[in-house]
Design a protein around this motif. Structure first.
Motif: not given
Length: 382
Positions: A153-168
């Motif tokens: 799992r990766s993002l369109l561009y490196p960015a910070w989000f206050p969510l655990d998107w890597r594991n959910s």
């Protein structure tokens, strides 16, 4: 035969479509309150929040490679949003240009040579918009391809989000959906932001060139001395209108040009360091994305300087046009007025970035030189 009315304001048609879509100005007849709510919402959600996620990510990176990957898009996107805010603050001046340009269009209505010049200017201005549209569309498509072929799992561009998107998966879908929406909106904004200074310079240059054609014809097809004097006065009035247009455009794009020059230098150095010393051998997608950013910021500065150079050159040619008219057989008052007109044209029209730096080819070369100098300094410090 009555020729169709020429409208050089058509050169800005695409820009105004974008600006209406992104909250700068409500479309004609659209209720103001709903549009204001829409404009505030989309700009809080994208124009402010999107670059904020990129900036915050800089504080959570673990190495120089990640810093450089994020820094390129962060610099570009942040300065692009500053240029968008500048458009918001000068929107009233942008609207005032329409009436001024319409006055100049009337002069060229029944003159085939002048019509051709203005039509070419409109086509060139639109071409710059389409060129940036293609460039940013390709960059967006490439980002989507990067996601599609990624093993994790990766993002369109490196960015910070206050969510655990890597594991959910649910949170990843939300984050990716937001990034895609924000990236599309930002890309649309950037196309207009990056192309409108060149478009306005192109139209200003076109009207200056059309004026030169009018001046050259004075006295060559008519023996009516009073009529020739009236034509000269009309040309002087048109020149005053062009000077007024120049002052307005100077105020509109001065900050945008300065921001673009700064952005070009910073991104060129960052991309250079990243590609030559940090990027891994197998990171082809990162290389292409870096190349697109490098090309985009360099092309933006080049086009601004190119059209700024054309404006200066056309301003110089106006003096030659005065020499070329049939002034020798005219009335004394014609000659006296012509001398004053010529004296004014010796003050050439030049756009200044930040009200200080000439927007011309030497400036573009200076940007490239300084970028290379900073790059070599960083290499030695490495």
């Amino acid at each position: 035969m009555v020729l169709p009315q020429i409208h050089t304001n058509d050169a800005f048609h695409y820009h105004w479509m974008v600006w209406k879509l992104t909250g700068i100005k409500a479309p004609n007849g659209f209720p103001q309150l709903p549009y204001t709510i829409y404009a505030i919402s989309i700009n809080l959600f994208v124009t402010i929040l999107f670059p904020l996620t990129l900036i915050m990510n800089l504080f959570y990176t673990d190495g120089l490679q990640e810093v450089c990957e994020n820094l390129t898009i962060t610099i570009t996107d942040t300065i692009a949003n500053l240029k968008f805010l500048n458009v918001f603050f000068v929107r009233s001046k942008l609207l005032s240009i329409k009436d001024i340009v319409d006055k100049l269009d009337i002069r060229a209505q029944n003159e085939p040579g002048q019509r051709k010049v203005l039509q070419q200017s409109v086509q060139t201005a639109r071409a710059t918009f389409k060129m940036f549209w293609g460039l940013y569309s390709f960059g967006t498509f490439l980002s989507l391809c990067k996601i599609a072929i990624a093993n994790d799992r990766s993002l369109l561009y490196p960015a910070w989000f206050p969510l655990d998107w890597r594991n959910s998966m649910g949170q990843y879908t939300i984050v990716l959906g937001y990034q895609l929406f924000g990236l599309i909106v930002q890309a649309i904004q950037d196309v207009a932001n990056d192309s409108y200074p060149a478009a306005y310079l192109c139209i200003l240059t076109g009207h200056l060139r059309a004026l030169g054609l009018r001046v050259r014809k004075i006295g060559k097809n008519s023996n009516n001395l009073e009529a020739n004097y009236s034509k000269l006065i009309a040309c002087i009035k048109d020149h005053q209108i062009i000077l007024e247009l120049h002052v307005i455009i100077q105020g509109i794009i001065s900050t945008a040009c300065l921001a673009q020059f700064i952005c070009s230098g910073l991104v060129q150095c960052t991309v250079g360091i990243y590609v030559l010393f940090i990027m891994g051998k197998n990171e082809i997608s990162a290389l292409i994305l870096s190349g697109i950013f490098f090309l985009a910021v360099t092309l933006e500065s080049f086009l601004i300087c190119y059209f700024g150079h054309n404006l200066k050159q056309e301003s110089e040619d106006l003096t030659n046009a005065i020499y070329d008219c049939n002034w020798t057989n005219q009335l004394p008052k014609f000659k006296r007025t012509l001398v004053f007109f010529m004296m004014r044209t010796h003050r050439h029209n030049v756009i200044l970035a930040g009200n200080y730096i000439p927007v011309d080819f030497p400036t573009f070369l200076l940007i490239m030189k300084y970028s290379y100098s900073v790059f070599t300094l960083l290499v030695r410090l490495k």
